[in-house]
Design an enzyme around this catalytic site. Structure first.
Site, PDB file in Angstrom:
ATOM      1  N   GLU A   1       0.897  -1.306  -0.071  1.00 32.09           N
ATOM      2  CA  GLU A   1      -0.005   0.139   0.066  1.00 32.09           C
ATOM      3  C   GLU A   1       1.003   1.228   0.043  1.00 32.09           C
ATOM      4  O   GLU A   1       2.022   1.233   0.269  1.00 32.09           O
ATOM      5  CB  GLU A   1      -1.060  -0.036   1.283  1.00 32.09           C
TER       6      GLU A   1
ATOM      7  N   LYS B   1      -3.484  -1.781  15.644  1.00 32.74           N
ATOM      8  CA  LYS B   1      -2.988  -0.850  16.984  1.00 32.74           C
ATOM      9  C   LYS B   1      -4.226  -0.766  17.976  1.00 32.74           C
ATOM     10  O   LYS B   1      -5.327  -0.662  17.467  1.00 32.74           O
ATOM     11  CB  LYS B   1      -2.369   0.338  16.611  1.00 32.74           C
TER      12      LYS B   1
END
Ligand code: PSU
Ligand code: MN
Length: 303
Positions: A25, A160
């Site tokens: 990405e 996260k």
């Protein structure tokens, strides 16, 4: 589709020859890391994929063209432009293309363009998910919907804990997305190997990852799958320290009323500020670790 998509000569040749290709990405370059470490890391990740016997296809939108496979100059361009490049999710694609503009692809748009190109394996750092407080904000990353619908295997280091990891797993369960722990029963939390949440299945080889993906597609189930690969022990961070930084960042975002597509980049930048260079060093290592696994898995999928 071909009217909108440009494959680099290297990616085109690899796909035509039936060789392994790994998608990467570009939001991680523009919004995920500072310049010049972002460019250095992007090039190192590509190198790691080549060393693993696969061809890297870094994905972005440049001048309204969907690109699978960038030149080092294009990577430098996106890295230098940084957050001035539009962070492009599914809803942004048609506008950027029609206007001939640039966009950095998130997990969502990288999956979309990888699938158009015929690339099945994608390596990154972390994915988006259900944000903390989503029961009132409704802030749920489009990455989860894309995992439900687009047939690409995403190899990441978990998510996260800026996110609500429990709700993120619930959402993926509802949408029928297998969540695999690579060599672990526990969902890794990006900077740390553990999160306190269990994954659906533990898998210990690239061959089995490939077999599961193949079975899913051949049965017509469609959609993607999520492989969570824990950060190598020696680079993992102290959970107390990183979680304190994350809590501080989330509190500041709430206080400042940060919302929408700004939320994730704001939190990522804030955590970097609080933890200094340490979190960046860990971030780089976990991406390289995912690139190594993705190269092997892409090879297994073909062989
Ligand atoms: N989480 C990370 N690092 C990242 C991102 C998320 O730890 O770089 C980026 C990815 O591109 C991901 C996107 O697809 O942020 C998710 O943004 P949002 O939460 O706005 O959907
Ligand atoms: Mn969001």
């Amino acid at each position: 589709m071909k009217n909108y998509l440009d494959l680099s000569p290297e990616v085109d040749a690899a796909l035509k020859a039936g060789k392994p290709v790994v998608a990467l990405e570009s939001t991680i370059i523009s919004h995920g890391m500072p310049y010049p470490q972002n460019v250095e890391t992007a090039l190192k990740v590509e190198q790691t994929i080549r060393e693993g016997g696969a061809t890297p296809a870094t994905i972005a939108i440049i001048g309204g063209r969907l690109k699978a496979g960038l030149t080092p100059e294009e990577i430098e361009y996106l890295g230098k432009k940084g957050t001035a490049v539009t962070k492009a999710s599914r809803r942004d694609l048609p506008v950027l293309v029609a206007r001939g503009q640039d966009g950095a692809t998130t997990v969502t748009t990288t999956m979309i363009i990888a699938a158009m190109a015929g690339i099945k394996v994608f390596a990154t750092g972390g994915i988006g998910g259900v944000h903390r407080g989503a029961e009132t904000t409704m802030d749920i990353s489009a990455d989860l919907e894309e995992l439900a619908r687009t047939p690409v295997m995403v190899i990441c280091a978990g998510a996260k804990s800026i996110l609500d990891l429990g709700l993120t797993l619930e959402y993926l369960e509802t949408k029928g997305v297998p969540v695999i722990g690579y060599g672990t029963e526990e969902l890794p939390a990006f900077y740390t190997r553990k999160s306190g949440f269990m994954v659906d299945y533990r898998v210990d080889s690239p061959e089995e990852l490939a077999a599961i993906f193949k079975a899913k597609q051949e049965m017509g189930l469609g959609g993607g799958m999520l492989v969570t690969n824990p950060i190598p022990e020696q680079y993992s961070m102290d959970p107390m320290r990183i979680n304190k930084a994350i809590d501080e960042a989330v509190a500041e975002a709430q206080q400042r009323g940060i919302h929408g597509k700004e939320t994730t980049p704001f939190l990522l930048a804030k955590i970097k500020d609080i933890t200094g260079g340490d979190s960046l060093a860990s971030n780089i290592q976990l991406v390289l670790n995912n690139a190594r696994l993705a190269a092997k898995t892409a090879a297994s999928l073909i062989g």
